[in-house]
Write an enzyme that holds these catalytic residues in place. Structure first.
Site, short mmCIF file in Angstrom:
data_model
loop_
_atom_site.label_atom_id
_atom_site.label_comp_id
_atom_site.label_asym_id
_atom_site.label_seq_id
_atom_site.Cartn_x
_atom_site.Cartn_y
_atom_site.Cartn_z
N GLN A 121 28.12 -9.19 18.94
CA GLN A 121 29.53 -9.24 18.07
C GLN A 121 29.59 -9.91 17.14
O GLN A 121 31.02 -10.51 17.05
CB GLN A 121 30.19 -10.17 19.49
CG GLN A 121 30.34 -10.06 20.91
CD GLN A 121 30.46 -11.18 22.32
OE1 GLN A 121 32.08 -10.90 22.72
NE2 GLN A 121 29.61 -11.59 22.59
N ASN A 177 23.72 -21.10 26.19
CA ASN A 177 24.77 -21.34 25.28
C ASN A 177 24.74 -23.11 25.40
O ASN A 177 24.36 -23.56 25.91
CB ASN A 177 25.52 -20.97 26.40
CG ASN A 177 27.20 -21.39 25.94
OD1 ASN A 177 27.92 -22.17 24.44
ND2 ASN A 177 27.99 -20.35 25.43
N CYS A 195 38.82 2.33 4.89
CA CYS A 195 40.26 2.88 4.25
C CYS A 195 40.27 2.82 5.37
O CYS A 195 40.24 3.22 6.63
CB CYS A 195 39.87 4.46 3.55
SG CYS A 195 41.60 4.61 3.12
N HIS A 239 30.93 -5.31 17.26
CA HIS A 239 32.17 -5.92 15.84
C HIS A 239 32.23 -5.15 14.94
O HIS A 239 32.98 -6.14 13.70
CB HIS A 239 32.89 -7.41 16.51
CG HIS A 239 33.17 -7.26 18.08
ND1 HIS A 239 33.31 -8.77 18.52
CD2 HIS A 239 33.50 -6.98 18.93
CE1 HIS A 239 33.73 -8.96 19.93
NE2 HIS A 239 33.56 -7.58 20.00
N SER A 291 30.56 -17.09 24.29
CA SER A 291 32.71 -17.51 25.43
C SER A 291 32.44 -16.63 26.29
O SER A 291 32.89 -17.18 27.27
CB SER A 291 32.67 -17.77 25.18
OG SER A 291 33.23 -16.23 23.98
N1 APR Z 1 23.69 -22.53 20.73
C1 APR Z 1 24.20 -21.94 21.75
N2 APR Z 1 25.33 -21.82 21.94
C2 APR Z 1 26.14 -22.40 21.06
C3 APR Z 1 25.90 -23.17 19.78
C4 APR Z 1 24.68 -22.87 19.82
N3 APR Z 1 24.17 -23.32 18.81
N4 APR Z 1 26.90 -23.11 18.88
C5 APR Z 1 28.32 -22.66 19.40
N5 APR Z 1 27.70 -21.83 20.95
C6 APR Z 1 28.06 -21.56 22.22
C7 APR Z 1 29.62 -22.07 22.05
O1 APR Z 1 29.77 -23.14 23.43
C8 APR Z 1 30.51 -20.72 22.81
O2 APR Z 1 30.56 -20.66 24.05
O3 APR Z 1 28.52 -20.32 21.78
C9 APR Z 1 30.45 -19.83 21.82
C10 APR Z 1 30.96 -19.18 20.93
O4 APR Z 1 32.24 -18.68 21.94
P1 APR Z 1 33.46 -18.02 20.86
O5 APR Z 1 33.21 -18.75 18.92
O6 APR Z 1 33.99 -17.51 21.16
O7 APR Z 1 32.50 -16.79 20.16
P2 APR Z 1 32.33 -15.39 20.63
O8 APR Z 1 31.88 -14.96 21.50
O9 APR Z 1 31.28 -14.95 19.28
O10 APR Z 1 33.61 -14.76 20.72
C11 APR Z 1 33.55 -13.37 20.69
O11 APR Z 1 35.16 -13.39 20.02
O12 APR Z 1 37.46 -13.52 18.32
C12 APR Z 1 36.62 -12.88 18.87
O13 APR Z 1 35.95 -10.84 17.09
C13 APR Z 1 35.15 -12.52 17.24
O14 APR Z 1 33.00 -11.34 17.47
C14 APR Z 1 34.42 -12.25 18.10
C15 APR Z 1 34.73 -12.42 19.71
#
Ligand code: APR
Length: 246
Positions: free
Chosen positions: A107, A219, A133, A125, A195
């Site tokens: 993602q 995670n 464009c 993504h 997440s």
């Molecule tokens: N190691 C493992 N997990 C981690 C670490 C780490 N060092 N640091 C953070 N995390 C975990 C957090 O606990 C959280 O569950 O990574 C996750 C990040 O979650 P989000 O910020 O929600 O990111 P993501 O799941 O990629 O979001 C999906 O949401 O807004 C959109 O387009 C955006 O691609 C993104 C999508």
């Protein structure tokens, strides 16, 4: 079960995988200095999703949206792949050398998997290294260099936008279909640093499990997927991945 036992079981599972599908999220790049979205202090704490991550938001303030992405691209320009990205690239080489199948579904829009040497990467993504464009079919790779003004399309002069998927938009069809296929076929599924709440990407976890895959999650914190996977490992991806990819 102790952490050590869980790590050992995950290691065995990965070693036995013939067809591996991996889903990564912002957490895998956190140790490279790229901010995540939903953690305290994350990007969605300070920016409004509607303003910077929707087509409507872009239409109402193109310079403001580009300013936000300018900052994100600056962070990505200096970010280097970490030990987690490198371990996944190594895992792919090993599985492919053994005649297996490896698909990395991400993602993330930072390009760090490719930089670490991963080959079969599906960018669900899009990528911040590309623009496209808002009116015609023009698109181009621009890398992570500075773009501090709203760029214009060389074909039709309309505004160019970052080639990322915003809320309310379709995922790139080819990448999505390839991801679904990989999740239906895989014998082992690995979710790292996501997440697991943003659809449709998060649904790939259930899809793989329902199709019979053994699933592992890495995670920092529990997610909605933690209950359904076979092994949930809690800790930094940059430390855990190198341990289970041996
Ligand atoms: N190691 C493992 N997990 C981690 C670490 C780490 N060092 N640091 C953070 N995390 C975990 C957090 O606990 C959280 O569950 O990574 C996750 C990040 O979650 P989000 O910020 O929600 O990111 P993501 O799941 O990629 O979001 C999906 O949401 O807004 C959109 O387009 C955006 O691609 C993104 C999508």
């Amino acid at each position: 079960m102790s952490d050590e036992t869980l790590i050992h079981r995950a290691m065995q599972l990965l070693a036995s995988a013939r067809r591996l599908a991996v889903l990564t999220g912002a957490g895998i790049s956190a140790e490279s200095g790229v901010p995540t979205f939903r953690e305290p202090g994350g990007l969605w704490d300070t920016a409004h999703v509607d303003k910077v991550a929707t087509a409507e938001g872009f239409a109402s303030d193109p310079p403001g949206v580009w300013r936000w992405y300018h900052q994100r691209r600056r962070e990505m320009a200096v970010a280097q792949p970490n030990a987690g990205h490198v371990a996944l690239a190594e895992l792919e080489r090993r599985i492919i050398a053994d005649g297996g199948e490896f698909t990395l579904i991400t993602q993330n829009v930072d390009g760090l998997h490719a930089e670490a040497g991963s080959r079969n990467v599906l960018r669900l993504h899009g990528s911040l290294a590309y623009v496209r464009c808002t009116r015609c079919d023009f698109g181009r790779r621009v890398g992570m260099g500075p773009i501090d003004d709203v760029p214009a399309c060389p074909q039709c002069d309309a505004h160019l936008r970052p080639d990322v998927v915003w809320f309310g938009e379709e995922l790139p069809a080819e990448a999505w279909q390839a991801a679904v296929g990989a999740c239906e076929r895989c014998d082992v599924f690995l979710a790292v640093g996501t997440s697991a709440i943003v659809q449709p990407a998060a649904a790939l976890i259930e899809l793989a499990i329902d199709a019979g895959a053994k699933a592992v999650e890495i995670n920092l914190a529990p997610t909605p997927a933690s209950e359904t996977v076979d092994i949930a490992l809690q800790g930094p991806a940059g430390e855990i991945l190198p341990q289970i990819v041996q």
